[in-house]
Design a protein around this motif. Structure first.
Motif, short mmCIF file in Angstrom:
data_model
loop_
_atom_site.label_atom_id
_atom_site.label_comp_id
_atom_site.label_asym_id
_atom_site.label_seq_id
_atom_site.Cartn_x
_atom_site.Cartn_y
_atom_site.Cartn_z
N SER A 15 0.82 -1.22 0.00
CA SER A 15 0.00 0.00 0.00
C SER A 15 0.84 1.26 0.00
N VAL A 16 2.05 1.20 0.59
CA VAL A 16 2.91 2.38 0.64
C VAL A 16 4.06 2.28 -0.36
N LEU A 117 16.88 4.90 5.09
CA LEU A 117 17.11 3.76 5.97
C LEU A 117 17.82 4.07 7.27
N LEU A 118 18.32 5.29 7.45
CA LEU A 118 19.00 5.61 8.71
C LEU A 118 18.09 5.37 9.92
N ALA A 122 18.89 2.75 12.91
CA ALA A 122 19.00 3.36 14.24
C ALA A 122 18.06 2.68 15.23
N ALA A 123 16.85 2.34 14.79
CA ALA A 123 15.91 1.65 15.67
C ALA A 123 16.43 0.28 16.06
N GLY A 241 9.24 7.45 7.88
CA GLY A 241 8.15 7.04 8.75
C GLY A 241 7.35 5.87 8.23
N LEU A 242 7.39 5.65 6.92
CA LEU A 242 6.64 4.55 6.33
C LEU A 242 7.22 3.19 6.71
N TYR A 243 8.45 3.16 7.18
CA TYR A 243 9.06 1.89 7.58
C TYR A 243 8.67 1.48 9.01
#
Length: 259
Positions: A15-16, A117-118, A122-123, A241-243
């Protein structure tokens, strides 16, 4: 964030346009296959070939491991990444990351796509550290070309002229590995990366998992050769934010604390 099951995640990714009808055009994918085989400096990613690969070999591999169109007459327009293939690779990625964290391993994170992707890396770095793993630190400021290596939120990036740069080149990872060796710091037990950072690490014999777009054939070749342990196919440069659902899914499967 609520738990996301694999089918829901696949539907969301389509969807994204992280998967499904992604932004990278078909003609770009085909061109990059040829340039990779020609050893183009921006597409070889530091991958050392262990056998002879033909264009047809790479074409078929990209359909199998990414979900690009198998139609050889389709040379322009829309191409695709298969969501189910992506989620299956994310499962392997999460299992490998989780196993490494449970051993309290030393893990190095790096990205050549900081605009996309940073925050993902980071997460994962933050969660890994919170669960007891060591995020490998590399001395900052080592020069490469007109830029230098920085570490932002635990993630290695290439900096130039005040900005974090998009790069496919393997030299930043080569320089980072050399820095660790020169300073007597042990090599990482796992590298989590993309682009040339991942390709060079895997070719150097370091256990490596990472992400790759449908126009990045090198990392899928590396995986097929048994160098890169996992290559996750996805669009690597959508708005960060989509990730978030992808991050939550990986962390939950890996048994790591939420971001």
């Amino acid at each position: 964030m609520e738990s996301v099951n694999p089918a829901e995640l696949a539907e969301y990714l389509d969807s994204v346009r992280i998967t499904g009808q992604v932004a990278t055009p078909r003609q770009d994918n085909l061109k990059h296959m040829r340039l990779f085989l020609e050893g183009n400096e921006n597409l070889e990613f530091g991958v050392e070939l262990t056998r002879r690969w033909t264009y047809d070999d790479v074409f078929d591999l990209m359909h199998e491991r990414v979900g690009t169109s198998p139609d050889r007459s389709h040379t322009e327009g829309q191409d695709t990444i298969d969501a189910g293939t992506c989620v299956a690779a994310l499962d392997r990625f999460a299992d490998r990351l989780g196993a490494s964290v449970r051993r309290n391993d030393r893990i190095l994170f790096a990205t050549g796509h900081p605009a996309g992707l940073l925050p993902v890396h980071a997460a994962f770095a933050r969660a890994a550290a919170a669960a007891g793993a060591t995020v490998v630190e590399v001395a900052e400021g080592r020069r490469f070309g007109a830029g230098d290596i920085r570490q932002v939120f635990g993630v290695l990036v290439w900096h130039q002229h005040g900005g974090l740069m998009h790069t496919h080149l393997p030299e930043p990872m080569r320089l980072s590995i050399d820095t660790l060796a020169r300073e007597g710091i042990g090599m990482p037990d796992l590298v989590v990366a993309d682009h040339g950072w991942a390709g060079h690490a895997a070719s150097s014999g370091l256990p490596t998992i990472g992400f790759a777009d449908c126009n990045d054939p090198g990392l899928f070749v590396s995986e097929a050769q048994g160098q890169l342990e996992v290559a996750v196919p996805l669009d690597d440069n959508v708005c960060p934010g989509l990730y978030d659902p992808l991050i939550a899914y990986v962390l939950e499967r890996a048994g790591l604390p939420p971001a």
